[in-house]
Structure formats: C-alpha cells, structure tokens
Write an enzyme that holds these catalytic residues in place. Structure first.
Site, PDB file in Angstrom:
ATOM      1  N   GLN A   6     -29.581  76.999 -30.197  1.00  0.00           N
ATOM      2  CA  GLN A   6     -29.087  76.564 -31.516  1.00  0.00           C
ATOM      3  C   GLN A   6     -30.220  76.535 -32.554  1.00  0.00           C
ATOM      4  OE1 GLN A   6     -25.942  76.249 -31.863  1.00  0.00           O
ATOM      5  NE2 GLN A   6     -25.904  75.632 -34.005  1.00  0.00           N
ATOM      6  N   GLU A  34     -26.909  74.097  -4.489  1.00  0.00           N
ATOM      7  CA  GLU A  34     -27.327  72.870  -3.763  1.00  0.00           C
ATOM      8  C   GLU A  34     -26.443  71.673  -4.118  1.00  0.00           C
ATOM      9  OE1 GLU A  34     -31.327  71.967  -2.897  1.00  0.00           O
ATOM     10  OE2 GLU A  34     -31.954  74.052  -2.957  1.00  0.00           O
ATOM     11  N   GLN A  40     -20.819  67.842 -10.179  1.00  0.00           N
ATOM     12  CA  GLN A  40     -19.724  66.942  -9.778  1.00  0.00           C
ATOM     13  C   GLN A  40     -19.995  66.371  -8.381  1.00  0.00           C
ATOM     14  OE1 GLN A  40     -19.065  70.077 -11.122  1.00  0.00           O
ATOM     15  NE2 GLN A  40     -18.538  69.213 -13.109  1.00  0.00           N
TER      16      GLN A  40
HETATM   17  C1  LIG Z   1     -26.786  82.003  -7.214  1.00  0.00           C
HETATM   18  C2  LIG Z   1     -26.350  81.106  -6.104  1.00  0.00           C
HETATM   19  C3  LIG Z   1     -27.198  80.887  -5.018  1.00  0.00           C
HETATM   20  C4  LIG Z   1     -26.779  80.116  -3.955  1.00  0.00           C
HETATM   21  N1  LIG Z   1     -27.592  79.974  -2.852  1.00  0.00           N
HETATM   22  C5  LIG Z   1     -27.078  79.395  -1.724  1.00  0.00           C
HETATM   23  C6  LIG Z   1     -27.805  79.424  -0.487  1.00  0.00           C
HETATM   24  O1  LIG Z   1     -28.947  79.918  -0.417  1.00  0.00           O
HETATM   25  N2  LIG Z   1     -27.221  78.898   0.616  1.00  0.00           N
HETATM   26  C7  LIG Z   1     -25.982  78.345   0.590  1.00  0.00           C
HETATM   27  O2  LIG Z   1     -25.507  77.905   1.635  1.00  0.00           O
HETATM   28  N3  LIG Z   1     -25.265  78.292  -0.563  1.00  0.00           N
HETATM   29  C8  LIG Z   1     -25.784  78.816  -1.712  1.00  0.00           C
HETATM   30  N4  LIG Z   1     -25.063  78.793  -2.884  1.00  0.00           N
HETATM   31  C9  LIG Z   1     -23.735  78.201  -2.874  1.00  0.00           C
HETATM   32  C10 LIG Z   1     -23.607  76.945  -3.727  1.00  0.00           C
HETATM   33  O3  LIG Z   1     -24.229  75.866  -3.105  1.00  0.00           O
HETATM   34  C11 LIG Z   1     -22.094  76.746  -3.966  1.00  0.00           C
HETATM   35  O4  LIG Z   1     -21.691  77.741  -4.880  1.00  0.00           O
HETATM   36  C12 LIG Z   1     -21.771  75.355  -4.490  1.00  0.00           C
HETATM   37  O5  LIG Z   1     -22.003  74.399  -3.494  1.00  0.00           O
HETATM   38  C13 LIG Z   1     -20.321  75.259  -4.963  1.00  0.00           C
HETATM   39  O6  LIG Z   1     -19.417  75.810  -4.052  1.00  0.00           O
HETATM   40  P1  LIG Z   1     -18.321  76.852  -4.554  1.00  0.00           P
HETATM   41  O7  LIG Z   1     -19.021  77.882  -5.356  1.00  0.00           O
HETATM   42  O8  LIG Z   1     -17.514  77.313  -3.407  1.00  0.00           O
HETATM   43  O9  LIG Z   1     -17.415  76.038  -5.554  1.00  0.00           O
HETATM   44  P2  LIG Z   1     -16.163  75.000  -5.186  1.00  0.00           P
HETATM   45  O10 LIG Z   1     -16.602  74.144  -4.083  1.00  0.00           O
HETATM   46  O11 LIG Z   1     -14.987  75.869  -4.980  1.00  0.00           O
HETATM   47  O12 LIG Z   1     -16.056  74.219  -6.511  1.00  0.00           O
HETATM   48  C14 LIG Z   1     -15.433  74.734  -7.679  1.00  0.00           C
HETATM   49  C15 LIG Z   1     -15.439  73.637  -8.749  1.00  0.00           C
HETATM   50  O13 LIG Z   1     -14.707  72.496  -8.277  1.00  0.00           O
HETATM   51  C16 LIG Z   1     -15.529  71.338  -8.350  1.00  0.00           C
HETATM   52  N5  LIG Z   1     -15.202  70.447  -7.224  1.00  0.00           N
HETATM   53  C17 LIG Z   1     -15.015  70.792  -5.926  1.00  0.00           C
HETATM   54  N6  LIG Z   1     -14.736  69.710  -5.196  1.00  0.00           N
HETATM   55  C18 LIG Z   1     -14.773  68.652  -6.041  1.00  0.00           C
HETATM   56  C19 LIG Z   1     -14.582  67.239  -5.882  1.00  0.00           C
HETATM   57  N7  LIG Z   1     -14.316  66.693  -4.704  1.00  0.00           N
HETATM   58  N8  LIG Z   1     -14.687  66.467  -6.989  1.00  0.00           N
HETATM   59  C20 LIG Z   1     -14.969  67.003  -8.199  1.00  0.00           C
HETATM   60  N9  LIG Z   1     -15.162  68.320  -8.412  1.00  0.00           N
HETATM   61  C21 LIG Z   1     -15.062  69.128  -7.340  1.00  0.00           C
HETATM   62  C22 LIG Z   1     -16.953  71.859  -8.259  1.00  0.00           C
HETATM   63  O14 LIG Z   1     -17.885  70.937  -8.812  1.00  0.00           O
HETATM   64  C23 LIG Z   1     -16.850  73.137  -9.071  1.00  0.00           C
HETATM   65  O15 LIG Z   1     -16.960  72.833 -10.426  1.00  0.00           O
HETATM   66  C24 LIG Z   1     -25.492  79.510  -3.991  1.00  0.00           C
HETATM   67  C25 LIG Z   1     -24.669  79.691  -5.100  1.00  0.00           C
HETATM   68  C26 LIG Z   1     -25.064  80.485  -6.136  1.00  0.00           C
HETATM   69  C27 LIG Z   1     -24.126  80.693  -7.280  1.00  0.00           C
END
Ligand SMILES: Cc1cc2nc3c(=O)[nH]c(=O)nc-3n(C[C@H](O)[C@H](O)[C@H](O)COP(=O)(O)OP(=O)(O)OC[C@H]3O[C@@H](n4cnc5c(N)ncnc54)[C@H](O)[C@@H]3O)c2cc1C
Length: 392
Positions: free
Chosen positions: A346, A373, A377
């Site tokens: 901004q 990690e 939320q």
């Molecule tokens: C670039 C990148 C690198 C990564 N590196 C690793 C790695 O090295 N190893 C590994 O194991 N994982 C890794 N991850 C995975 C990462 O930890 C997950 O993407 C993250 O934990 C969220 O899981 P999800 O993407 O399935 O989202 P979801 O769990 O499907 O969540 C979707 C949305 O719903 C919200 N949500 C879900 N449950 C709740 C609840 N109970 N209350 C409130 N809100 C909720 C979440 O906050 C989010 O906004 C990586 C992810 C990315 C994008």
C-alpha cells in the site's frame, strides 16, 4: 489454577551473547550476499536453489540443531531463530529450502534411537543432502487423524501404501519421515512414523507444485506403492506417530515464526525507505500521519512477533513444554507478516503492485506462513485448547 499469566516465561535475557551475534551476522551476511540478490530470479523461475543450499551447508547454516555427538553444532532453539529470521529476510523461499531439513530431522532427533540418529543425522552433516516431513495428504491436512496411508508389518519389513501432499523439498530429499496408519481402528492413536529413503522401489515424486509465493522451495506430491521399509526404520513404537508429529511441530513452529518475522522486517525496511523518498503534495509521503502510523504499527508488531518467537524458543531451551507459546508465536508472526507486507504494498502505491519492486513478492511469500505447519485457525484451536484444558 494455572493461568496464562502464571505460565508466561520469566527471566528471558534480550542480550545476545558474542557467539549469538556472530551467528546472526554470519546468517545476515549470507542472506545479503548469497540469497537476496538471487531472490527475484529464483522466484520467477521457481527452481530449487541447490547451489545456495550447498553454500549454506558449507558455512554451517544448515541442520543447526543436530547434536554434537552426531557431528552437528548442537545449537539451541534460540540460535535457530536468529538464523531463520536472517535467511528469510533474504528470501523466504530459498530460506525454507535450507531450513526445512530441521522439520524433516526433528522426528528423528526427538524419537530416534541412537542407531537411527547415527544413520540418518550424520549424513546430513557430512553433505548437503535433504530430508522431508511427510504428514499432509490429499484428504488429511489440518485433521491429521484422517491419514489414509497405511503401513502393514510383513516379516522384518513394513509395506507402505499411500500418498503425501504439499511436501517441502520432497523432489530432492534423500529420505522422508512418513506418518502412516499401522492400526486404522485406533484413529490418530494408530499412526506411526517411519524413515523412508526416497530411492526405495515404489516411491514416486508425482509432481512439483506451482505456487503463489516462496516459489524457490520445492513443494511436491509423493506416492508410496508397496514400499518395503525395514522395521528398524520405525521411529519410537507403533502408535506413537501422532505424538511425534505434534511434538515436532511444537518445536518447529517458532522457526516458522522467525521466518515470518524476517519477511515482515524486509517489507518494513523497504516501506520506511520508500516513504522517505517518495514525494507527493510537495513532501515525502512519510510526513503524512496516514502513512507513518502504518509504519509505526509495523515496527511494533514485528518487535512483538520476534519477542513471542524468542520466548517460545527459550522455553524449549529450558526443557519446558511450549505448545501454547509455540502457537502464540506462529499465529502472531504469520498474521503480522501478512499485515505488514500488505501495508508495504500500500505504501508503495501502484509501484508496490509491480514485479519490478520487491514488496509484491514479500506479500505473496507472507501468505504461506498462515498456512503451513498448521494454519492460523489451527494455531487458535491449539491456543484455545491450552487455555481451557491446560497441561503442564
Ligand atoms: C507450500 C506448502 C508447503 C508445505 N509443506 C509441508 C511439508 O513439508 N510437510 C507436510 O506434511 N505438510 C506440508 N504442507 C501442508 C500444510 O501443513 C497444510 O496445507 C496445512 O496444514 C493445511 O491443510 P490443508 O491444506 O489440507 O487445508 P484444510 O485442512 O483442508 O483446511 C482448509 C481451511 O479450513 C480451515 N480449517 C480446517 N479445520 C478447521 C477447524 N477445525 N477450525 C477452523 N478452521 C479450520 C483451515 O484453517 C483452512 O483455512 C505444506 C503446505 C504448503 C502449501
């Protein structure tokens, strides 16, 4: 009754030792000379920074927490924060490529036997090889209990089937800690952790994923089809996988927070400089309260994020449980990085939105801290659980 106030750390010293200043300066110098100048190019091409990883290994900025008995420097968690902030200040994507070994190696450091530590940690020190942490799956992100990957005991081996999603450095890792179910009926209590070398038959890196930010880090999907892993690669006991994963994240979340502080600090510095030199209405834009209040908030919030980060790391170094403070740091620093980088764009106005200027990249990089990690939320969920159901 235990209250947050009673559990807040006391006795933290803010004075860095001469060794810590030296370590911070080493990381700062490395970030300046080896990372920052190449950040835009790696971001644009989204390629794995193997050459920078090699140099970071050479100067001792990788695997800082591997204990001395396994060839490492055995640095404290607090020391790791100093390195993480500086590297990420240079470029979060390149920094994560370097520091993600800590995420991969922490389950081994926390739960491995002496033989396992010797086998998996020593090579990390000897050469710049990478390791990964494989928790997330296509259908199991925030809710780890939904893990579908299975590990079935067959003689002296376990046979692993399943797939992992979004795994940092998976396309370049020598081994990966895979969390798999050894007993479906037990839900998260049936999860176990295995060290899986990626050159085993049946391991396939499925694809390198194209990301919005932190584009210099490899993020890949990886599949396991009838992969036979020796039983000696099981970390801890069967059923301890969930505990190992959560303890690992407790330890590594402050490091992620430190990375977020580094990105926020970079954006803040650019914003201060730009607002001093950009003239509108006959004066630098910094002369407007509407602009300098943004800067004042940035400065205060970055400082607060760093202090929370240092506090969580310090607690670990005292051998104390720090789940609550680790989530405080991760939640606050990630959200701070997002806010600070957005405000920096901004302050740069139209130029801020252009790739020619550095702050749009920082805004894209910052977003990821709120997701991996454990999302912001999920950090709130952990914090609320620690408030209502405290454990000492
Ligand atoms: C670039 C990148 C690198 C990564 N590196 C690793 C790695 O090295 N190893 C590994 O194991 N994982 C890794 N991850 C995975 C990462 O930890 C997950 O993407 C993250 O934990 C969220 O899981 P999800 O993407 O399935 O989202 P979801 O769990 O499907 O969540 C979707 C949305 O719903 C919200 N949500 C879900 N449950 C709740 C609840 N109970 N209350 C409130 N809100 C909720 C979440 O906050 C989010 O906004 C990586 C992810 C990315 C994008």
């Amino acid at each position: 009754m235990t209250t947050i106030e009673h559990r807040v750390a006391t006795g933290v010293s803010f004075a860095l030792t001469e060794e810590q200043k030296g370590l911070r300066d080493l990381a700062r110098d490395f970030a300046q000379k080896e990372i920052r100048l190449k950040a835009a190019e790696y971001d644009e091409r989204s390629t794995h920074p193997a050459d920078i990883i090699e140099k970071a290994h050479e100067v001792g900025l990788m695997n800082p927490h591997v204990p001395e008995e396994y060839g490492g420097a055995g640095l404290s968690s607090f020391d790791g924060m100093l390195i993480g902030e500086e590297l990420s200040w240079g470029c979060a994507g390149i920094a994560v490529s370097i520091v993600a070994n800590t995420l991969g190696a922490t389950p081994v450091m926390l739960a491995g036997s002496d033989d396992q530590k010797r086998k998996w940690l020593v090579p990390l020190i000897e050469s710049p090889i990478l390791c990964s942490f494989g928790l997330t799956e296509p259908n199991a992100g925030s809710d780890v209990s939904g893990i579908e990957t299975t590990a079935v005991r067959v003689g002296d081996d376990y046979v692993i089937n399943g797939s992992k999603m979004f795994i940092t450095n998976a396309g370049h890792a020598a081994w990966i800690v895979v969390f798999a179910s050894t007993d479906k009926s037990q839900g998260h209590k049936g999860l176990s952790a295995f060290v899986v070398p990626t050159d085993l038959e049946g391991v396939t890196v499925e694809k390198h994923l194209d990301k919005m930010g932190q584009r210099a880090t490899d993020t890949s999907a990886i599949a396991f089809q009838d992969v036979r892993v020796p039983a000696e690669n099981l970390l801890g006991e069967e059923g301890e996988g969930f505990k190992i994963a959560m303890r690992t994240l407790d330890h590594t979340r402050p490091g992620t927070a430190a990375g977020a502080v580094g990105v926020a600090r970079a954006a803040y510095e650019y914003a201060v400089e730009y607002s001093r030199t950009r003239v509108q209405f006959g004066q630098p834009i910094a002369m407007n309260q509407g602009v300098n209040f943004l800067i004042a908030d940035m400065a205060a919030e970055i400082e607060a994020a760093r202090l929370l980060t240092w506090q969580a790391a310090w607690l670990f170094d005292q051998g104390r449980r720090a789940t609550l403070h680790s989530s405080f740091a991760k939640r606050f620093a990630s959200d701070t990085a997002m806010k600070v980088t957005t405000d920096a764009v901004q302050i740069f106005g139209g130029y801020g939105y252009m790739k020619e200027y550095p702050v749009e990249k920082l805004m894209r990089d910052a977003k990821l801290f709120q997701i991996y990690e454990g999302t912001s939320q999920i950090q709130r969920l952990v914090i609320a659980r620690e408030i209502f159901f405290p454990r000492d």
